[in-house]
Design an enzyme around this catalytic site. Structure first.
Site, PDB file in Angstrom:
ATOM      1  N   ASP A 205       0.959  -1.196   0.348  1.00 28.64           N
ATOM      2  CA  ASP A 205      -0.308  -0.120  -0.021  1.00 28.64           C
ATOM      3  C   ASP A 205       0.738   1.198  -0.263  1.00 28.64           C
ATOM      4  O   ASP A 205       2.293   1.435   0.254  1.00 28.64           O
ATOM      5  CB  ASP A 205      -0.856   0.155   1.040  1.00 28.64           C
ATOM      6  CG  ASP A 205      -1.687   0.853   1.029  1.00 28.64           C
ATOM      7  OD1 ASP A 205      -2.870   1.784   0.252  1.00 28.64           O
ATOM      8  OD2 ASP A 205      -3.147  -0.261   0.502  1.00 28.64           O
ATOM      9  N   HIS A 280      -2.233   2.564  -5.049  1.00 26.85           N
ATOM     10  CA  HIS A 280      -2.385   2.404  -3.161  1.00 26.85           C
ATOM     11  C   HIS A 280      -0.813   1.565  -3.264  1.00 26.85           C
ATOM     12  O   HIS A 280      -0.404   0.789  -2.883  1.00 26.85           O
ATOM     13  CB  HIS A 280      -2.867   1.030  -2.574  1.00 26.85           C
ATOM     14  CG  HIS A 280      -4.272   1.851  -2.624  1.00 26.85           C
ATOM     15  ND1 HIS A 280      -4.902   2.700  -1.744  1.00 26.85           N
ATOM     16  CD2 HIS A 280      -5.626   1.701  -2.490  1.00 26.85           C
ATOM     17  CE1 HIS A 280      -5.333   2.910  -1.287  1.00 26.85           C
ATOM     18  NE2 HIS A 280      -6.082   2.769  -2.164  1.00 26.85           N
ATOM     19  N   GLU A 345     -10.112   1.645  -5.877  1.00 25.84           N
ATOM     20  CA  GLU A 345      -9.282   3.304  -5.380  1.00 25.84           C
ATOM     21  C   GLU A 345      -8.814   3.812  -5.759  1.00 25.84           C
ATOM     22  O   GLU A 345      -7.738   4.980  -5.668  1.00 25.84           O
ATOM     23  CB  GLU A 345      -9.238   3.493  -3.821  1.00 25.84           C
ATOM     24  CG  GLU A 345     -10.437   3.048  -3.163  1.00 25.84           C
ATOM     25  CD  GLU A 345     -10.092   3.067  -1.684  1.00 25.84           C
ATOM     26  OE1 GLU A 345     -10.925   3.809  -1.122  1.00 25.84           O
ATOM     27  OE2 GLU A 345      -8.426   2.845  -1.337  1.00 25.84           O
TER      28      GLU A 345
HETATM   29  C1  ACM Z   1     -11.158  -0.784  -0.020  1.00 26.33           C
HETATM   30  O1  ACM Z   1     -11.369  -1.339   1.555  1.00 26.33           O
HETATM   31  N1  ACM Z   1     -10.250   0.050  -0.189  1.00 26.33           N
HETATM   32  C2  ACM Z   1     -11.088  -2.750  -0.160  1.00 26.33           C
END
Ligand code: ACM
Ligand code: ZN
Length: 551
Positions: A205, A280, A345
Site C-alpha cells: 500500500d 495504493h 480506489e
Molecule cells: C478497500 O477497502 N479499499 C478495499
C-alpha cells in the site's frame, strides 16, 4: 444408632465417590461450540483423556493433526497421550478413520465412554474434528501452564458437521501497521480454532511494501520504511522531508513468508497474498519511480492520503514487466489458487495527463481511463492465468469490464458481488457494513480510536453473504465471505486482537453453520462462555463488544 451412623457414613462415601467420579454428564447448555456444529446428539457419561489414552492414526498427515492436540495436553496436563500409526484396538482410545463418502471439509465425531472415533475424507476434516474436540474439553486445555485438579473429560456425543461456505476469510492489513511474523503466526492459531480457512494478507500500500522481492530489492530497502509520525493522527501526518530518515516499518523475508505459509497450511489456512495495483502503490513508486506516469520523486507515506493519484503508468510496457517480475516471485511463494491484485480506489488523473497512457488508450481503442484500468487488469490476468492462478480483485475491477476468469471481492456493499455473480464470476462478500472490523464495535466513548463506522457483534452475526435477489444458480458463485481488518488505527497485535475477537466468532458461525441453526441469543450465551477459552489462549478480546448489541 449404630445403623444411623453407618447410614450417614455410607451416604457421605457415596457423595464423595459421586463428586469425584469423572462421569458427570454435561447438559446441552454446557456445551459451548463455536461455530455451532451442523448436527449433534448428546449422550450420557463421558470419555476421559488420560496419560494412557492412545490416538490411532492412519498416516503422517493425521499424525501431525493429532500431534497438535497431544501437544496441548503436554502443556496443560503435564503428560502427552501417545500417537500410534495403526495398532490394535483397546479401551480409552481415539481412532482416526478415513471415510471417502464425506465432503472435503466435513467430519464426524463419535464420542463414547471408552472410545472416540473421528471420520473424515481429507486431512482438513480431521483438523476441524480436532478443533471441535478441543472445544469439548475444559477451557484449561488452552493453557500453556500445567493445570491442577482438572478432569480432561469429553461428553459422550455424536456430531456430524460440514461448513456452509468454502471461503471463510480474514484479511489482515500488514501495511498501515506492520505485524512481525510471530504476530501473524499467533493470529493464524487464533483464527484456526474458529475454523477460518483463509488469511488474506494485504502486503502492499501507499504506506509500505511488506514482502521481499529478490529481483527488485529496493521495494523493501526503500519501500518498507517510512518516517515515524505515529504520535500524530493518521490523516494529519506530514510527508517525509528532505534529509529525514525513514525508520518505521518492516517486511517479511521470503524465508518468513515460507514459514508463515507452512504454518498456516498445518492449520488448514490458505494465505492469499494481495499485491495492490494500479493504485495504493506509493511505496513501490518511492523505490522505482520510473513505473509512474510523472517519474516522481515519491516518498513512502507515513499516514493517510486521499485521493490516491500516484499510480502505476498503464502506458509503459516496462510497468508490466516489473509487475510480472514481482508476481512471479509471489506466485512461487504462495500455493494459494488466488492472487489478489487489489484494483481499488485508483484516481486516474495522472493517466489523463500522461502521453504514454493517452497513446495506450488510442492504440487499444479504449474509450477512457476507466477502460484503461480494465485493460491493465486484463493484461495482468493473462499473466496470472499463464501461471495457473486465478486473479482476485476488489469490486472496482468490474469497471470497464471484468477479466474473463476473475473472482471479485465485493466491498462497496453487495452490488459489485451481485453483478459479478450474475455474470457468472465467483465472488467473496466483504461489504463494509457487515465485514469491516476496523469499525467501532462498542460504545464510542469507551473505545480506542477507530476509523469510524459501527459494526457491533450482532450485526456481524446477522450477516447473510448471499443477497436474496440472486437466483439459485447465481448464488452458487458466492464462495463465502471475509472479515477485513484495516490497520490505520491498529498499531500492534494486541489491538488487532481487540478488533478481531469476538467479532470473528460471529463471522465464523455465519460462514460455517447452517443458516437455520443460527440463533443470536444462543450465540451470545455461548460466546460469553467461550471468552474463558480466549482468556486461556491469551487473546485480548474486546469486552465492549458485549455492551453494544443493538443494530
Ligand atoms: C478497500 O477497502 N479499499 C478495499
Ligand atoms: Zn502513464
Amino acid at each position: 444408632m449404630k445403623q444411623t451412623i453407618a447410614g450417614i457414613i455410607l451416604i457421605l462415601c457415596c457423595t464423595f465417590i459421586w463428586s469425584c467420579t469423572p462421569n458427570k454428564p454435561l447438559t446441552q447448555s454446557e456445551i459451548v461450540l463455536i461455530p455451532m456444529v451442523q448436527k449433534m446428539t448428546l449422550g450420557e457419561s463421558s470419555f476421559q483423556f488420560k496419560k494412557s489414552t492412545r490416538l490411532f492414526v492412519e498416516n503422517t498427515e493425521q499424525e501431525a493433526i493429532a500431534g497438535q492436540l497431544t501437544a496441548k495436553f503436554e502443556k496443560a496436563a503435564g503428560w502427552k497421550p501417545e500417537i500410534n500409526v495403526g495398532g490394535t484396538e483397546g479401551s480409552n482410545q481415539v481412532y482416526f478413520r478415513t471415510d471417502q463418502t464425506l465432503a472435503d471439509e466435513a467430519y464426524s465425531l463419535e464420542v463414547q465412554k471408552d472410545r472416540i472415533e473421528i471420520k473424515a475424507a481429507k486431512p482438513a476434516g480431521f483438523f476441524y474434528a480436532m478443533q471441535t474436540l478441543r472445544q469439548l474439553l475444559p477451557a484449561e486445555i488452552e493453557s500453556n501452564q500445567k493445570q491442577k485438579n482438572v478432569d480432561w473429560l469429553i461428553p459422550v456425543i455424536s456430531i456430524s458437521d460440514s461448513p456452509a461456505f468454502k471461503w471463510r476469510g480474514f484479511e489482515l492489513d500488514v501495511v498501515r501497521h506492520f505485524f512481525p511474523k510471530e504476530d501473524v503466526l499467533r493470529m493464524i492459531d487464533n483464527l484456526a480454532i474458529h475454523k477460518i480457512n483463509t488469511l488474506h494478507l494485504h502486503l502492499v500500500d501507499d504506506q509500505g511494501w511488506r514482502i521481499e522481492i529478490k529481483k527488485y530489492p529496493k521495494l523493501t530497502e526503500i519501500g518498507a520504511w517510512r518516517v515515524d509520525r505515529e504520535d500524530k493522527n493518521w490523516n494529519k501526518r506530514p510527508k517525509q522531508e528532505a534529509g529525514e530518515k525513514a525508520t518505521y516499518g518492516g517486511f517479511y523475508t521470503q524465508e518468513d513468508i515460507k514459514e508463515m505459509v507452512e504454518y498456516a497450511q498445518s492449520r488448514y489456512i490458505t494465505i492469499v497474498p494481495e499485491i495492490e495495483m494500479p493504485a495504493h502503490v506509493t511505496s513501490a513508486l518511492a523505490a522505482y519511480p520510473q513505473y509512474s506516469c510523472s517519474g516522481g520523486p515519491f516518498t513512502v507515506l507515513p499516514g493517510g492520503v486521499w485521493p490516491v493519484t500516484d499510480i502505476y503508468c498503464a502506458g509503459n510496457d516496462s510497468t508490466f514487466l516489473f509487475l510480472e517480475g514481482v508476481l512471479s516471485e509471489v506466485i512461487d511463494l504462495f500455493p494459494s489458487k488466488y492472487i489478489h491484485i487489489g484494483g481499488d480506489e485508483a484516481t486516474k488523473t495522472e493517466w489523463e495527463k500522461c502521453p504514454k497512457c493517452k497513446k495506450r488508450i488510442k492504440t487499444e481503442g479504449l474509450k477512457n481511463v476507466g477502460e484503461l484500468q480494465s485493460y491493465f487488469i486484463k493484461r495482468i490476468e493473462k499473466f496470472i492465468n499463464s501461471k495457473n492462478k486465478v486473479l482476485l480483485g476488489w469490486d472496482e475491477i468490474l469497471e470497464g469490464g471484468l477479466p474473463a476468469e476473475a473472482t471479485v471481492m465485493s466491498w462497496r456493499g453487495y452490488k459489485g458481488g451481485i453483478e459479478a455473480a450474475n455474470q457468472g464470476h465467483d465472488v467473496v462478500m466483504t461489504p463494509t457494513s457487515e465485514c469491516y472490523f476496523d469499525y467501532y464495535q462498542g460504545p464510542k466513548d469507551q473505545e480506542p480510536p477507530a476509523i469510524g463506522g459501527f459494526l457491533p457483534l450482532k450485526k456481524v452475526y446477522e450477516f447473510n453473504p448471499i443477497p436474496p435477489e440472486l437466483s439459485t444458480e447465481a448464488a452458487k458463485h458466492i464462495l463465502g465471505a471475509q472479515a477485513n481488518l484495516w490497520t490505520e488505527y491498529v498499531p500492534n497485535i494486541k489491538h488487532a486482537e481487540y478488533m478481531t475477537f469476538p467479532r470473528i466468532a460471529a463471522m465464523a458461525e455465519v460462514l460455517w453453520s447452517p443458516k437455520e441453526t443460527r440463533n443470536w441469543d444462543d450465540f451470545l450465551n455461548r460466546i460469553q462462555t467461550f471468552t474463558k477459552r480466549y482468556d486461556q489462549m491469551g487473546i485480548n478480546y474486546s469486552k465492549s463488544a458485549f455492551k453494544a448489541n443493538t443494530k
